[in-house]
Motif scaffolding. Sequence first.
Motif, short mmCIF file in Angstrom:
data_model
loop_
_atom_site.label_atom_id
_atom_site.label_comp_id
_atom_site.label_asym_id
_atom_site.label_seq_id
_atom_site.Cartn_x
_atom_site.Cartn_y
_atom_site.Cartn_z
N ALA A 2 0.92 1.86 -3.58
CA ALA A 2 -0.37 2.03 -4.24
C ALA A 2 -1.07 3.33 -3.87
O ALA A 2 -1.90 3.83 -4.63
N LEU A 3 -0.75 3.90 -2.70
CA LEU A 3 -1.44 5.09 -2.21
C LEU A 3 -0.55 6.32 -2.35
O LEU A 3 0.68 6.23 -2.26
N LEU A 41 0.80 -1.22 0.00
CA LEU A 41 0.00 0.00 0.00
C LEU A 41 0.83 1.27 0.00
O LEU A 41 0.34 2.34 -0.40
N GLN A 56 -7.32 -3.09 -5.49
CA GLN A 56 -7.82 -2.39 -6.67
C GLN A 56 -9.22 -2.88 -7.01
O GLN A 56 -10.12 -2.06 -7.31
N GLN A 98 -11.78 -1.41 -4.46
CA GLN A 98 -12.00 0.03 -4.61
C GLN A 98 -12.70 0.37 -5.91
O GLN A 98 -13.52 1.28 -5.96
N ARG A 106 -6.34 4.44 -4.12
CA ARG A 106 -5.22 3.88 -4.87
C ARG A 106 -4.95 4.70 -6.13
O ARG A 106 -5.87 5.30 -6.69
N GLU A 107 -3.72 4.67 -6.58
CA GLU A 107 -3.35 5.42 -7.78
C GLU A 107 -3.44 4.57 -9.05
O GLU A 107 -3.19 5.08 -10.14
N ASP A 108 -3.76 3.28 -8.91
CA ASP A 108 -3.82 2.40 -10.08
C ASP A 108 -5.25 2.06 -10.47
O ASP A 108 -5.55 0.97 -10.94
#
Length: 421
Positions: free
Chosen positions: A127-128, A124, A333, A336, A349-351
Motif C-alpha cells: 500500500a505504501l 502496508l 485507507q 487516511q 497510501r497509494e490507493d
Amino acid sequence: MRARRWSVAAGALGLVLMASACGDGGDGGGGEQVEVFSWWTGGGEEAGLNALIEQYEEDNPDVEFVNAAVAGGSGTNAQAVLEGRLQSQDPPDSFQGHAGAELQDYIEAGYLAPLDDFFDEQGLHDALPDQLVEQITYDGSVYSVPVNIHRSNVMWSNPTVLEEAGVDAPPETLDELLEALEAVSEETDAIPMAVGAQWTVSHLLESVLLGSLGPEGYNELWEPGASWDTPEVADALGTFEEIMEYTQEESAAEDWQEAARRVSDGEAAFNIMGDWAAGYFDELGALPGEDYDWSASPGTDGTYMWLSDSFTLPEGAPNEEAAMTWLELVASQEGQDTFNPLKGSIPAREDADPARYADSPYLESTLEEWQSGPELAGSFWHGVTVGNRWKNDIDTAVGLYLGDGDTEALNAALNEAAQSE
C-alpha cells in the motif's frame, strides 16, 4: 533595511515542564483506554486528529481515548515532554513522529517496538511507496506507521496584495522573489514575507537552501561529512539574509497559524509554510484564488520537499492492544482518507480515493503532482534528513543569527553541526 527584534517568550519552559507532569499511561480508573500523544492542537491538524478520534471511538465504544496533545513550536514542546516520559518509563500508547531520521534516537534508545509483523498483516508493503518504506526502515525493521505525505516547500501568497504591488505572478526564482518583496515593501502597507516563531524561520531556511542549491546540492548537504563551508552555501545564506530583511519584527511570539492568517487576511504578501496551511485556510473560510494562492517556493518547481507524519508503538505501552487498533485505523485507507483532507495533506497510501480530495483545489493538485513522480528532497526541519541532535544544532544556530544577524557565524555554525555528525 528593516531591523529585527526577537525575544524569547517567558514561561515557555515552565509550560513544558507542567505538561510533562500530566501524562498518565495507566488506565486511571480501571477501564480500558488508549493514550495518543501528538502536537496537533490547532488548525487543520487538530481537525484531522479529532476526526480520527471520532472514528476510533465509534469503532471502539468500550475504549476511552486520551488525547495527550501538547501545543507549540512545531512539536518542539511536545518532544521535550515525550523525552521525559520515555526516560521515566511512562510512555503513551502511541506517539506521533516524523518518518525518517527523527525517530532514530528513539529506536537506538530502545523506546520503540518494531512493527514488521503489523506491516505484513496490514499489507502496508504493497500500500505504501517503496521509497517511503525504505526511509522509515532502520536496521531492517519498520518502527512507525505513516499517515500522510506533506510538502514543505510551498509559498502562499495573497493575490490582492501582489496586484497592488504590481507583481504579475508569484515569483518562480529567488531573484524574482527579492524583486517582489521590494515591490510589496515600496508599494503597499503589507508585510512582504510573514514568519512566525523561530522554527518557522528554520523552515524558511530549508526552502531557500533548496531553491538556491537545487535538489542534488541540497540532498548532498545531509551526507556524512558534507561540508557547508562552500561558496554555494554562502550564496544561499546571503539570499536568506536578504529575504529576512522583509519579515516583520513582532513575529517571535507567533506560531505558524498567525503567519499564514496574515496572508489570507491581506496583511502579508507571502509566507513559506508546509501544505498543512491549506487545511487551516479552509478552516478560516479563506477562498483559494481570492484570499490566497500557492506555488512551489522560488527555485524549487518540480521538486517535492517531503515529510510524513507517522505513529509508533512504544516499548512497554500500557494498552498495547488498544494501541494496535489505533495503528490499524491510521494505516487504513479509510483512516487516511478521513484524516488528510482536513489536515491539508495527502495519504501515504497509494490507493487514495481522489474524490475525497476534489473539494480542495490545493490537495487535488498536489496529489496529482506527487503521483507524477517529482524529484524528492527531504525536509530537515521535519525530521526526514536529520536526527534530533543535528536539528537542534541547526535551530540553535538560527536562534543566534536572529539575535546578532551574523550570516558568516551562521554559516560556520551550520558547518560545525554537519561535521559533528
